[in-house]
Design an enzyme around this catalytic site. Structure first.
Site, short mmCIF file in Angstrom:
data_model
loop_
_atom_site.label_atom_id
_atom_site.label_comp_id
_atom_site.label_asym_id
_atom_site.label_seq_id
_atom_site.Cartn_x
_atom_site.Cartn_y
_atom_site.Cartn_z
N CYS A 83 2.13 2.40 -4.03
CA CYS A 83 1.13 1.72 -3.20
C CYS A 83 0.00 2.66 -2.77
O CYS A 83 -0.82 3.03 -3.60
CB CYS A 83 1.81 1.04 -2.02
SG CYS A 83 0.77 -0.21 -1.25
N ARG A 123 -4.14 -9.85 2.84
CA ARG A 123 -3.22 -8.91 2.20
C ARG A 123 -2.35 -9.62 1.18
O ARG A 123 -2.14 -10.83 1.27
CB ARG A 123 -2.32 -8.27 3.26
CG ARG A 123 -3.07 -7.59 4.39
CD ARG A 123 -2.12 -6.88 5.33
NE ARG A 123 -1.46 -5.77 4.68
CZ ARG A 123 -2.02 -4.56 4.54
NH1 ARG A 123 -3.23 -4.33 5.00
NH2 ARG A 123 -1.37 -3.60 3.95
N HIS A 160 7.42 -1.33 -3.14
CA HIS A 160 8.23 -0.63 -2.15
C HIS A 160 9.65 -1.20 -2.25
O HIS A 160 9.98 -1.97 -3.14
CB HIS A 160 7.70 -0.92 -0.75
CG HIS A 160 6.34 -0.43 -0.46
ND1 HIS A 160 6.06 0.87 -0.12
CD2 HIS A 160 5.14 -1.07 -0.41
CE1 HIS A 160 4.77 1.01 0.14
NE2 HIS A 160 4.18 -0.15 -0.04
N1 GLN Z 1 -3.37 1.02 2.81
C1 GLN Z 1 -3.17 0.50 1.50
C2 GLN Z 1 -3.40 -0.99 1.38
O1 GLN Z 1 -3.18 -1.76 2.31
C3 GLN Z 1 -1.76 0.88 1.07
C4 GLN Z 1 -0.67 0.15 1.80
C5 GLN Z 1 0.71 0.58 1.37
O2 GLN Z 1 0.92 1.71 0.93
N2 GLN Z 1 1.67 -0.33 1.53
O3 GLN Z 1 -3.82 -1.40 0.34
#
Ligand code: GLN
Length: 243
Positions: free
Chosen positions: A93, A128, A194
């Site tokens: 990520c 998101r 993840h």
């Molecule tokens: N900050 C980044 C995003 O939101 C990575 C988030 C993460 O590593 N889960 O895209």
């Protein structure tokens, strides 16, 4: 064999159990009679890439990425040379985003990347991407499925010639549009998954370990492990991850 895992920025880049990937690699090495050691590397701490057998870089929120991005870029040439030489790496990520060309964050700042993956990430304007993911790996994994959990605003586009790690069946993957998930170049894997990812995808863990073993000993074959619990977890995610 002694396996040295370099864990980059564990203090700041460790979301959703990402550290479990390091534990899974170390434990799977030890179950095979290897000695495993983990070198935690924070900003400013010197690294000898020649000592590393596997590199791990987890995810982080935008502010965490901003704290470590410059340090990572200063290490970019040395890291890229080692990756070109076949050093295995897993980046998740926020870590994956910073191994691409750059990350244009939510607040308009552009964080520089290492440029190992030919990919660019921009924070999306439409919320998101959050949820469980099922994808089919482009690596020769048996089974081909990868399962994990994604939570990112960043939308990553792979440029021409940069192959994905997988194609998404459930979930958004790199950008929610083209069904690509992650990236692979030589033995370096970037992904949005993840989870922790490796405990429930033992075939990917062993792909990384077998690449590490081959670099040290010339043989890629690993003794199999029982993995009943690991595959039960994998199947459970396959069953319960639905679009
Ligand atoms: N900050 C980044 C995003 O939101 C990575 C988030 C993460 O590593 N889960 O895209």
């Amino acid at each position: 064999m002694r396996l040295t895992i370099v864990h980059l920025y564990p203090r700041d880049m460790n979301l959703y159990g990402d550290r479990g990937n390091v534990l899974a690699l170390a434990r799977r090495a030890e179950w095979r009679g290897w000695e495993a050691r983990v070198l935690d590397v924070e900003p400013g701490v010197p690294i000898s890439w020649a000592e590393a057998d596997i590199v791990f870089l987890g995810g982080g929120e935008d502010r965490h990425q901003a704290w470590i991005a410059d340090d990572l870029v200063t290490r970019g040439a040395g890291l890229s040379a080692a990756l070109a030489d076949g050093l295995p790496l897993l980046a998740v990520c926020g870590g994956f985003q910073l191994l691409g060309r750059e990350y244009q964050a939510q607040d308009g700042r552009t964080l520089p990347g290492v440029g190992w993956f030919d990919a660019t990430t921009q924070a999306g304007r439409h919320g998101r991407h959050v949820g469980n993911v099922v994808a089919r790996a482009t690596l020769p994994l048996v089974p081909a499925t990868l399962v994990g959990f994604e939570n990112h605003a960043g939308e990553t586009v792979l440029h021409a010639g940069q192959g994905p790690l997988a194609r998404v069946a459930v979930g958004a993957g790199n950008n929610g549009h083209d069904r690509t998930e992650g990236a692979v170049r030589v033995h370096a894997v970037g992904t949005y998954l993840h989870g922790s990812l490796l405990p429930k995808n033992p075939h990917l863990a062993d792909w990384l370990l077998s690449r590490a073993q081959a670099r040290r000993t010339g043989t890629a074959d690993l003794p199999p492990l029982a993995d009943d619990w690991e595959w039960a977890a994998h199947r459970e995610r396959l069953t319960h991850s639905r679009a």
